[in-house]
Design a protein around this motif. Sequence first.
Motif, short mmCIF file in Angstrom:
data_model
loop_
_atom_site.label_atom_id
_atom_site.label_comp_id
_atom_site.label_asym_id
_atom_site.label_seq_id
_atom_site.Cartn_x
_atom_site.Cartn_y
_atom_site.Cartn_z
N LEU A 1 0.85 -1.20 0.00
CA LEU A 1 0.00 0.00 0.00
C LEU A 1 0.88 1.25 0.00
CD1 LEU A 1 -2.55 1.74 0.39
CD2 LEU A 1 -2.47 1.17 2.83
N PHE A 2 1.93 1.25 0.83
CA PHE A 2 2.80 2.43 0.86
C PHE A 2 3.56 2.60 -0.45
CE2 PHE A 2 2.10 2.41 5.48
CZ PHE A 2 1.83 3.76 5.63
N ALA A 3 3.86 1.51 -1.12
CA ALA A 3 4.52 1.65 -2.43
C ALA A 3 3.64 2.45 -3.38
CB ALA A 3 4.81 0.26 -3.01
N ASP A 4 2.36 2.12 -3.43
CA ASP A 4 1.46 2.89 -4.29
C ASP A 4 1.27 4.32 -3.77
OD1 ASP A 4 1.20 0.77 -5.97
OD2 ASP A 4 -0.94 0.44 -5.63
N THR A 5 1.23 4.45 -2.45
CA THR A 5 1.03 5.78 -1.85
C THR A 5 2.16 6.73 -2.23
OG1 THR A 5 -0.12 4.78 0.02
CG2 THR A 5 0.80 6.98 0.37
N VAL A 6 3.39 6.24 -2.18
CA VAL A 6 4.53 7.10 -2.49
C VAL A 6 4.44 7.64 -3.91
CG1 VAL A 6 7.02 7.15 -2.83
CG2 VAL A 6 6.08 5.90 -0.91
N VAL A 7 4.06 6.78 -4.82
CA VAL A 7 4.06 7.19 -6.22
C VAL A 7 2.84 8.04 -6.54
CG1 VAL A 7 4.05 6.36 -8.61
CG2 VAL A 7 5.41 5.18 -6.86
N ASP A 8 1.72 7.72 -5.94
CA ASP A 8 0.50 8.50 -6.14
C ASP A 8 0.73 9.97 -5.81
OD1 ASP A 8 -2.44 9.02 -6.31
OD2 ASP A 8 -2.16 9.35 -4.17
N GLY A 9 1.39 10.23 -4.67
CA GLY A 9 1.83 11.59 -4.37
C GLY A 9 0.78 12.52 -3.79
N ALA A 10 -0.44 12.04 -3.53
CA ALA A 10 -1.45 12.92 -2.93
C ALA A 10 -0.99 13.43 -1.57
CB ALA A 10 -2.79 12.20 -2.80
N ILE B 1 0.21 25.11 -5.63
CA ILE B 1 0.88 26.11 -6.47
C ILE B 1 0.04 27.39 -6.48
CG2 ILE B 1 1.64 26.66 -8.83
CD1 ILE B 1 2.15 23.68 -9.26
N ASP B 2 0.64 28.48 -6.02
CA ASP B 2 0.04 29.81 -6.16
C ASP B 2 0.86 30.56 -7.20
OD1 ASP B 2 -1.66 29.24 -4.00
OD2 ASP B 2 -0.28 30.14 -2.56
N PRO B 3 0.37 30.67 -8.42
CA PRO B 3 1.15 31.41 -9.42
C PRO B 3 1.33 32.87 -8.99
CG PRO B 3 -0.67 30.21 -10.43
CD PRO B 3 -0.89 30.16 -8.95
N ALA B 4 2.40 33.48 -9.47
CA ALA B 4 2.63 34.91 -9.18
C ALA B 4 1.38 35.68 -9.56
CB ALA B 4 3.83 35.41 -9.98
N ASP B 5 1.04 36.68 -8.74
CA ASP B 5 -0.22 37.41 -8.95
C ASP B 5 0.02 38.90 -8.73
OD1 ASP B 5 -2.74 38.45 -9.04
OD2 ASP B 5 -3.60 37.12 -7.51
N ARG C 1 5.65 13.93 -12.65
CA ARG C 1 5.25 12.75 -11.86
C ARG C 1 3.75 12.53 -11.90
NH1 ARG C 1 7.31 12.86 -5.97
NH2 ARG C 1 5.81 11.15 -5.99
N GLY C 2 3.02 13.49 -12.45
CA GLY C 2 1.57 13.31 -12.53
C GLY C 2 0.89 13.23 -11.18
N VAL C 3 1.40 13.95 -10.19
CA VAL C 3 0.77 13.94 -8.86
C VAL C 3 -0.36 14.97 -8.82
CG1 VAL C 3 2.96 13.30 -7.80
CG2 VAL C 3 2.27 15.71 -7.85
N PRO C 4 -1.30 14.81 -7.89
CA PRO C 4 -2.34 15.84 -7.75
C PRO C 4 -1.71 17.18 -7.35
CG PRO C 4 -2.88 13.85 -6.47
CD PRO C 4 -1.47 13.71 -6.93
N GLN C 5 -2.04 18.23 -8.09
CA GLN C 5 -1.57 19.59 -7.76
C GLN C 5 -2.79 20.47 -7.56
OE1 GLN C 5 0.75 20.60 -11.27
NE2 GLN C 5 2.69 20.02 -10.27
N SER C 6 -2.75 21.28 -6.52
CA SER C 6 -3.82 22.24 -6.30
C SER C 6 -3.30 23.61 -6.71
CB SER C 6 -4.20 22.22 -4.81
OG SER C 6 -5.06 23.27 -4.53
N VAL C 7 -3.84 24.15 -7.78
CA VAL C 7 -3.35 25.41 -8.35
C VAL C 7 -4.37 26.51 -8.07
CG1 VAL C 7 -2.52 26.59 -10.43
CG2 VAL C 7 -2.17 24.11 -10.16
N SER C 8 -3.94 27.57 -7.40
CA SER C 8 -4.86 28.68 -7.09
C SER C 8 -5.18 29.45 -8.36
CB SER C 8 -4.21 29.63 -6.09
OG SER C 8 -3.91 28.97 -4.90
N PRO C 9 -6.47 29.79 -8.56
CA PRO C 9 -6.84 30.59 -9.73
C PRO C 9 -6.25 32.00 -9.61
CG PRO C 9 -8.79 29.73 -8.58
CD PRO C 9 -7.61 29.46 -7.71
N ALA C 10 -5.85 32.57 -10.73
CA ALA C 10 -5.31 33.93 -10.72
C ALA C 10 -6.41 34.91 -10.29
CB ALA C 10 -4.81 34.30 -12.11
N GLY C 11 -6.02 35.88 -9.52
CA GLY C 11 -6.94 36.96 -9.18
C GLY C 11 -7.98 36.64 -8.14
#
Lengths: 507, 507
Positions: free
Chosen positions: A78-87, A93-97, A487-497
């Motif tokens: 289970l941990f092997a999959d967990t490490v690669v999943d990356g959640a 990510i908060d892009p410059a604003d 790596r195709g991990v889940p990324q949470s990207v803040s919307p601009a503005g």
Amino acid sequence: MSHASLSPELEAVVARAAAAAPAFAATAPEDRARALVAVADALEGAKPRLVEIAARETGLTEARLTGEVTRTAVQLRLFADTVVDGAYLDARIDPADPGFALGARPDLRRTHLPLGPVINFSASNFPFAFSVMGGDSAAILAAGCPLIVKAHSGHPELSDATAEVASTALAAAGMPDGVFQLIHGREAGVAVLQDPRIQAGSFTGSIRVGRLLADIAANRPAPIPFYGELGSVNPVFITADAIAERAEEIARGYLTSVSGSAGQLCTKPGFVFVPEGSALPAAIEAAAADFAAEHRLLDPRIAQSFAERRDAILGTPGVRTIVPGALRFDQDGQGWATPTIAAVPLAGFRAGKAALVEEAFGPLSIVVEVPEGTPLAPLVPEFFEGNLSGTLHLGAAEADGSTPNADELRALVAALARQVGRVLFNGWSTGVAVTPAQQHGGPWPATSNDASTSVGSAAISRFQRPVAYQNAPTTFLPAELRDDNPRGVPQSVSPAGESTAWGARWR
Amino acid sequence: MSHASLSPELEAVVARAAAAAPAFAATAPEDRARALVAVADALEGAKPRLVEIAARETGLTEARLTGEVTRTAVQLRLFADTVVDGAYLDARIDPADPGFALGARPDLRRTHLPLGPVINFSASNFPFAFSVMGGDSAAILAAGCPLIVKAHSGHPELSDATAEVASTALAAAGMPDGVFQLIHGREAGVAVLQDPRIQAGSFTGSIRVGRLLADIAANRPAPIPFYGELGSVNPVFITADAIAERAEEIARGYLTSVSGSAGQLCTKPGFVFVPEGSALPAAIEAAAADFAAEHRLLDPRIAQSFAERRDAILGTPGVRTIVPGALRFDQDGQGWATPTIAAVPLAGFRAGKAALVEEAFGPLSIVVEVPEGTPLAPLVPEFFEGNLSGTLHLGAAEADGSTPNADELRALVAALARQVGRVLFNGWSTGVAVTPAQQHGGPWPATSNDASTSVGSAAISRFQRPVAYQNAPTTFLPAELRDDNPRGVPQSVSPAGESTAWGARWR
């Protein structure tokens, strides 16, 4: 740096772990995953030999131990999959604003990095699943932290054999030298825990020893997190409807849960609250003959403690036995027990609280008989501190929330949720599924640190810490924070503005 | 329960907080969001009056304080959206799985619940943003925990005025009585921290006081988490290329960062490593006249400590001044300072390490001149413990990772990431953006607990704990764990049957 307090042998162990930390942190997640699976496969390959040693050292049954090796392998996988999943990296990510509410803001990206070397103190009662290559060890290695395991004194030969299997597999999988080492002896464990190069500790065991180690970790010149899974008595509440509908099923489930592994589980249901005058005691008595097999306790010390706790409980005024059980000592000082089920009216439980509420580590549980009309929710904080679990057995109509007592049941569930890590319905707290949504923790003294779990994949978060990168050129970013997300991990990207609108919809 | 150690007044405060906990935990997230926005609006509405008091009590400039109120309001609004968004709940659902790798598994669902009453110790240097209704308070209330704030002795009148504004807004927004209370005095704060009903503490301040409070929290009969944001010296590394390309810009940025808020920021760059013989000292000297305004320090005690640290630094052999700066005391004992920039060769820094590396809280920073060919990465662990930030200024070609020193720069970034919470490039560590991806933390002594952040929306996780529900009927589940997901929060649902394949692709 020299560390005068360590023996030369221990200094070498800690130095190897510290030296391995940067290289291990830099391994690709896929490579760590392969290493964990290799360890899992190697343990299963060595199963007959390891189970033979474990049975001899712990007295646990071959069936239980064989299942435990499988569980240990599943945990590692289970941990092997967990490490690669990356959640678990919670990549943000908060892009410059330039239009940020407080003035132009830079590009910010946040992930989690391994803490560094960790010491894990093994448990007595899970010689595989919470020992040398158990759940904590899997989480520590998955997180990318070099691991030093302090073997439990109850199964030293098994610890050495397991360590050899694991070391060989980790080396063959190309992991850096020093990512896993085994030490023996409590003094050695304490010395390593105090070393400034160690960044966290984990532990499964008693409140007394857990507190001792937690205090050492907290009082170091540089304090470190210490994740101890300590004691729990796991209160259970059973309604009149549930007993009316399925007294025998509940009685058999209860006896199974109390007698399994000779009751030496942190999730054993220690106290079962039932309506006064219910049919459950009789159903328990009727079913008891099927659960009368004698089991050896883990070691003479545990057996002696159990004997003392059992005597204290059975000698408390108002306590009677539903199932008397038995306990005898053999010529080697080993204790052999059959399950004991006691009962006490709520008034007697209240009067005898000091003697009764402490954990009895072994096959004993107490039924508390509650007079009709007693509010149930207040009983939780009255009698219990933090616990790993709390359980409610309901009747069919009660599960719909449509019965007159629905509000009281909701209050009871809320009271349990305030004090335990896992709230169960119509089940038994022993048998902790190893899954992403598992929570095996709870407020003190269930754990020394309730920010995470010791079972399930969320346990990996105990061994990482958050780090943000500000305006980092791509070449200096961890892969999980890059725009191209290799790596195709889940990324949470803040919307601009978005910042100028924060809170606006709640005005 | 009576708590003999509390005065009647404090007993009433803690009892109110404890009584409010269940009702506050049960408030709808939207209602908590509205309450946070109401507090933000009320603070901005009272801005002129509050800033007048703050300027008088702290000596900080009106411009800085006005901006700080805005920041405080933005923080509250960010948390309003954070609460409703619900990603911080990390809601996980493992549906029941009869084919689970270790035998049939139950339905398991995991979320996060509020810890209960929390005490927050305010900071001296952020009378709004890390004080009564600052970042910690916003996170605590957002999490659903009743809040007791211990006012900082440096701005008692402002604390009372802010508390009145906040209390009125919270009551008008329908929050339960007792969700927010203010107390004064260190002894009162310590007594509350020791009370068994308090479930966590937070703090922004010195290492000395933070350690004292962290030890109290850790050594209670029931230990609790204590999130202290303590000291930091924020090392900066500037390459020869960066100086060759933009010495004046870097010098001005450095002086801005050191002089702002009279240097009384935990993110002030305390040590700047530059190549020996670089043009930066001359550029700093040339720009200094524009940063020579005199600023009052927060209070006489801080001014006295700064005077002592400044004397110790300037009196250390090998240290010279680039910008001498000045410090004088007025008739009220208040200190007034202009920025001091010192310089020291690496050899002198090493020889004087004991006197030099401790934080100087005020407008002083040290340039360390590093001989050509010195490996940079090892300097980080040689001179520093945990820090809030570490910074690297690069030349244009170096940012591509294509220069001959690219590997050395990567090693330096990795070394910083092992010891700090935030790694910056081509910027200055003061000015901490309040965003989802911010990380304001770091290993001891930057913080007493490095599992989270004290700035940004991820801070909410400090005040919640995970709880799992096993086989719970829908009516007993928190909304975020229901199949119909009425709150629309992110849910992570495990695919059925996955467990038998765990790890298989890594074999």
